[in-house]
Each structure stands twice: as structure tokens, then as C-alpha cells.
Design an enzyme around this catalytic site. Structure first.
Site, PDB file in Angstrom:
ATOM      1  N   ASP A  36       0.820  -1.235   0.000  1.00  0.00           N
ATOM      2  CA  ASP A  36       0.000   0.000   0.000  1.00  0.00           C
ATOM      3  C   ASP A  36       0.845   1.272   0.000  1.00  0.00           C
ATOM      4  O   ASP A  36       0.644   2.150  -0.834  1.00  0.00           O
ATOM      5  CB  ASP A  36      -1.027   0.003   1.143  1.00  0.00           C
ATOM      6  CG  ASP A  36      -0.444  -0.265   2.514  1.00  0.00           C
ATOM      7  OD1 ASP A  36       0.743  -0.672   2.599  1.00  0.00           O
ATOM      8  OD2 ASP A  36      -1.157  -0.065   3.514  1.00  0.00           O
ATOM      9  N   SER A  67     -21.469  -0.234  24.730  1.00  0.00           N
ATOM     10  CA  SER A  67     -21.103  -1.375  23.898  1.00  0.00           C
ATOM     11  C   SER A  67     -21.359  -2.643  24.693  1.00  0.00           C
ATOM     12  O   SER A  67     -21.039  -2.711  25.887  1.00  0.00           O
ATOM     13  CB  SER A  67     -19.620  -1.313  23.524  1.00  0.00           C
ATOM     14  OG  SER A  67     -19.220  -2.558  23.002  1.00  0.00           O
ATOM     15  N   GLY A 125      -6.285  -7.980  14.200  1.00  0.00           N
ATOM     16  CA  GLY A 125      -5.863  -7.552  12.880  1.00  0.00           C
ATOM     17  C   GLY A 125      -6.960  -7.721  11.833  1.00  0.00           C
ATOM     18  O   GLY A 125      -6.702  -7.629  10.642  1.00  0.00           O
ATOM     19  N   SER A 127      -9.515  -5.748  11.974  1.00  0.00           N
ATOM     20  CA  SER A 127     -10.008  -4.381  11.919  1.00  0.00           C
ATOM     21  C   SER A 127     -11.383  -4.162  12.529  1.00  0.00           C
ATOM     22  O   SER A 127     -12.291  -3.611  11.907  1.00  0.00           O
ATOM     23  CB  SER A 127      -9.964  -3.863  10.484  1.00  0.00           C
ATOM     24  OG  SER A 127      -9.379  -2.602  10.520  1.00  0.00           O
ATOM     25  N   SER A 128     -11.507  -4.569  13.777  1.00  0.00           N
ATOM     26  CA  SER A 128     -12.719  -4.218  14.517  1.00  0.00           C
ATOM     27  C   SER A 128     -12.793  -2.698  14.665  1.00  0.00           C
ATOM     28  O   SER A 128     -13.888  -2.133  14.731  1.00  0.00           O
ATOM     29  CB  SER A 128     -12.728  -4.886  15.886  1.00  0.00           C
ATOM     30  OG  SER A 128     -11.724  -4.357  16.725  1.00  0.00           O
ATOM     31  N   ASP A 173      -8.437  -0.639   5.386  1.00  0.00           N
ATOM     32  CA  ASP A 173      -9.418  -1.265   6.278  1.00  0.00           C
ATOM     33  C   ASP A 173     -10.777  -0.589   6.176  1.00  0.00           C
ATOM     34  O   ASP A 173     -11.812  -1.237   6.039  1.00  0.00           O
ATOM     35  CB  ASP A 173      -8.939  -1.175   7.737  1.00  0.00           C
ATOM     36  CG  ASP A 173      -7.588  -1.829   7.935  1.00  0.00           C
ATOM     37  OD1 ASP A 173      -7.070  -2.407   6.961  1.00  0.00           O
ATOM     38  OD2 ASP A 173      -7.054  -1.736   9.052  1.00  0.00           O
ATOM     39  N   TYR A 223       7.644  -0.958  11.443  1.00  0.00           N
ATOM     40  CA  TYR A 223       6.910  -0.446  10.276  1.00  0.00           C
ATOM     41  C   TYR A 223       7.695   0.696   9.618  1.00  0.00           C
ATOM     42  O   TYR A 223       7.943   0.682   8.408  1.00  0.00           O
ATOM     43  CB  TYR A 223       5.530   0.034  10.731  1.00  0.00           C
ATOM     44  CG  TYR A 223       4.666   0.624   9.640  1.00  0.00           C
ATOM     45  CD1 TYR A 223       3.860  -0.194   8.851  1.00  0.00           C
ATOM     46  CD2 TYR A 223       4.642   2.004   9.406  1.00  0.00           C
ATOM     47  CE1 TYR A 223       3.056   0.341   7.849  1.00  0.00           C
ATOM     48  CE2 TYR A 223       3.843   2.542   8.409  1.00  0.00           C
ATOM     49  CZ  TYR A 223       3.051   1.707   7.638  1.00  0.00           C
ATOM     50  OH  TYR A 223       2.264   2.246   6.656  1.00  0.00           O
TER      51      TYR A 223
END
Ligand code: ADP
Ligand code: MG
Length: 387
Positions: A36, A67, A125, A127-128, A173, A223
Site C-alpha cells: 500500500d 457497547s 488484525g 479491523s474491529s 481497512d 513499520y
């Protein structure tokens, strides 16, 4: 939980009925990893699990956040929506989304009682966080009649994550959660946001997501190192090929000029990126020709390249992928997401799934001392109103 149970939970929490229910999915990237930020394509799909948002207006001029997944509840005056809450409060994800609407000139004059429930394993991972941002953005867009398109809703989610959660994520995401389509994956250029929805017909095959539950994750240091090494490769290539991104080089091009990358690590990083861009393209073509076997082969090659050249897998992800490769009925298996921890994604023939879970689970525990979890996913739709 089904919608009936969600509605009862809403009534128990707020002593009234929800007027609408929305949903946005988690995602998994099938192939195209660490491409990306190098100008290349990714190929994620939306999952059948994600985050639900139930809502009704109130006349308190407050936004109330609850929640079913977390105990902490938050109640904010309309004027408090433009400042993040301290201490990594979960409500920062939806509050960040409200703040982005306000930044775009939208006036919020009405209070709302909001209840979330998610069935994406948090922090795995998948992506909640993007699911929560996108479901909030989709709901607000409808409640406030703001008319933003799906790409804008994805950008709103991404900005909320940058500014309110402090995570400098890319757009993949939120884009997948917003634009996903059942039985399709998204061939997306993260730089230009040009995309194609590619049909993924998985007759008799399931997407199995395996969670390492490893405490390791791709931290910002590792990263940033990868980003820097890719940039160095671009710089060292400049005399021979002036490019902005590694993804501009075809495999053949790269082979002609790779000797110019004298830094050994940068060379390997570049080899991964160029190879992965090519594999992602080939994978999309294989799908278009109905060749799911070839798609699986490319997934395996992707993992090997991420392991040996990009060095972002680690023992847990390697143990899962390598165990999966041995199981008959597995078409392909690779790490997905940033790396080190998180999940692998595998394409598995339905009849092989019980053996897959047993054998991969057993071998993983033997090698790492950890217990893996397995989720059998369908490729679902992007954000939508449920009722
Ligand atoms: P990932 O996006 O990979 O699942 P993140 O660390 O980015 O992991 O996001 C997980 C965080 O998002 C949780 O710690 C929590 O703060 C928030 N979150 C996600 N889903 C929910 C939910 N249903 N209810 C409350 N908070 C949630
Ligand atoms: Mg996240």
C-alpha cells in the site's frame, strides 16, 4: 447475537426501542501485503462478521455510547465531541467519527443513544476498529442526511483513527469495510483509490482466518524501518529508473536494475514489494479465469516472500502457515495484516476444515505453546442498514 437479541439488549440499556440498526464488517486482506505505501494494490474483502450499531434519538442533547463488548459507558454533551477522551477510551473511535462530520461543516443538533455490538475478535488484525468507525460514519450519514459517498465515509473513518486513536493507518481497512461486496474482493490502489470489485466464487471453499493470539505485533518502529528501507531502494534506483514508488517497476524491469540497490536489506525489501505487486495482479487474473488453485499458490508465495525478504512474519505466523500448507484441501495460506502477530488467511475446501482446525491447532501449540483460534468466514457486504 441476532437482531432480535440486539433489540432486546438495546431496550434493556436505554428503556426504549432502537429506531435503526446498522452494520459494518471487519476485513481480511487476501493478498498484496506491504504494497500500500509503495504505490501498489491490495486485495481485501469484507467479512461476514463486523460491528452493529443500534440507535434512537434522545431529547437530552447528549450522545450516549454503550457497547455490549465493553463495560465502560460514555455520555457526552454535543459540545464535547471535538476533543478525544483520555486513556484510550473505546468511545474515541465513534467520537472521532462525529468530530470528522463536524469538521466537514455538519451541525449536530440532536442527541442519540447508541449501542454497539461486535463479533470481530478485537485486536486480531481483522479491523474491529475500522468496522466501528465505518458503521458510525454510515449511520450518521443516514441520520443526518449528509450524502457522503462510501469513499468519503472510509476517509472519515481513517481520519478518526489517526486523530482520535492515534493510529496512523492506511485507507485499506475502512475502504473494505465501506465498499465491500458479498462474494467480491476489492482490487484497490491505496494511492489513487482507484478500485475494482472482483468476483470471488468460492464454491465448496471457505476463507478460514486463524488467530495466532501472539502478543507480538508490527510496532511503529518495525513499520517505519520498512518504509525507510523501501525509500532507500527507490533512491538507489534513481539514476537508472527515476520512480516515485517501487510498485511502478514490473518484475522484468526490476531484474534489469536491481543491482543498483547496493544496500542488501533494502534490496530484499524491494524484491518483496515488486514481487508482491506482480503476485497480486496475477492473483486477480487467476480469479477472473476461475483458477482458484493458482490463487492459492500465489498466497503461499506471498507468505514466503514476507517471511524471507520482508521479514515480518515471526515464528507464530510461520507455524500457522507452514502447518496449513501440509493439510490436504488447503489451497493457500498466508499471513495477513502488518505481521509478527495477528492472523493468517487460508482458503480451505469445506470437507477439510475439521482436519485443518485439528492439525494446524495441534502443530501450532506444539511449536509455540500458544493456542490458535479459527474463524470460518464468508465474504460479506460493506456497511449497510440492517433494519
Ligand atoms: P483491530 O482493529 O485489529 O481489531 P485495534 O486495536 O485497532 O484492533 O482496535 C481494537 C479496539 O477497538 C478495541 O480495543 C476497542 O477499543 C475498540 N473496539 C472495537 N470493537 C469494539 C466494540 N464492539 N465495542 C467497544 N470497543 C470496540
Ligand atoms: Mg484496528
Amino acid at each position: 447475537m441476532n437482531t432480535l437479541e440486539l433489540k432486546s439488549a438495546y431496550e434493556a440499556a436505554y428503556h426504549k426501542s432502537a429506531t435503526a440498526i446498522y452494520f459494518a464488517p471487519g476485513r481480511v486482506n487476501l493478498i498484496g501485503e506491504h504494497t500500500d505505501y509503495n504505490g501498489g494494490f491490495v486485495f481485501p474483502c469484507a467479512l461476514s462478521f463486523g460491528t452493529y450499531l443500534l440507535v434512537a434519538p434522545n431529547d437530552e442533547q447528549k450522545i450516549n455510547f454503550r457497547s455490549l463488548n465493553v463495560e465502560a459507558v460514555y455520555s457526552l454533551e454535543l459540545s464535547q465531541l471535538t476533543t478525544p477522551l483520555p486513556d484510550k477510551a473505546w468511545a474515541n473511535y465513534p467520537i472521532g467519527v462525529f468530530a470528522q462530520f463536524i469538521k466537514r461543516g455538519v451541525v449536530i443538533e440532536q442527541g442519540y443513544d447508541i449501542l454497539f455490538w461486535g463479533n470481530v475478535p478485537a485486536g486480531a488484525g481483522l479491523s474491529s476498529s475500522a468496522a466501528m468507525e465505518v458503521v458510525t460514519a454510515y449511520a450518521l450519514n443516514e441520520l443526518l442526511g449528509t450524502g457522503f459517498d462510501r469513499t468519503e465515509l472510509a476517509k472519515i473513518g481513517q481520519k478518526a483513527e489517526h486523530e482520535y486513536a492515534g493510529v496512523m493507518c492506511g485507507i485499506m481497512d475502512q475502504f473494505a469495510s465501506s465498499h465491500g461486496k458479498q462474494d467480491h474482493a476489492i482490487y484497490l490502489n491505496c494511492d489513487t483509490l482507484a478500485f475494482d470489485l472482483v468476483p470471488v466464487k468460492l464454491e465448496g471453499i471457505k476463507v478460514v482466518v486463524s488467530n495466532t493470539h501472539s502478543p507480538h505485533h508490527l510496532d511503529s518502529g518495525a513499520y517505519n524501518d520498512r518504509v525507510r528501507q523501501c525509500r532507500l531502494a527507490v533512491e538507489q534506483l534513481a539514476a537508472l529508473r527515476p520512480i516515485k514508488y517501487l510498485a511502478e517497476l514490473s518484475q522484468a524491469d526490476f531484474e534489469q536494475v536491481e543491482h543498483a540497490i547496493t544496500d542488501e536489506v533494502a534490496h530484499r525489501r524491494a524484491r518483496h514489494v515488486v514481487g508482491e505487486v506482480q503476485r497480486t495482479k496475477d492473483a486477480v487474473e487467476a480469479l477472473q479465469q476461475g483458477d482458484i488453485e493458482q490463487f492459492g499458490v500465489l498466497m503461499n508465495q506471498s507468505h514466503i516472500s514476507l517471511r524471507d525478504d520482508y521479514e515480518v512474519t515471526g515464528p507464530e505466523l510461520d507455524a500457522l502457515a507452514e502447518a496449513a500448507w501440509k493439510v490436504e484441501g488447503v489451497l493457500g495460506s498466508r499471513m495477513t495484516g502488518g505481521g509478527f502477530g495477528g492472523c493468517t488467511v487460508s482458503l480451505v475446501r469445506e470437507e477439510a476444515i475439521p482436519t485443518f482446525i485439528e492439525q494446524v491447532g495441534k502443530e501450532y501449540t506444539e511449536k509455540t505453546g500458544l493456542k490458535a483460534d479459527f474463524y470460518i468466514a464468508e465474504i460479506g457486504n460493506g456497511a449497510h442498514r440492517v433494519e
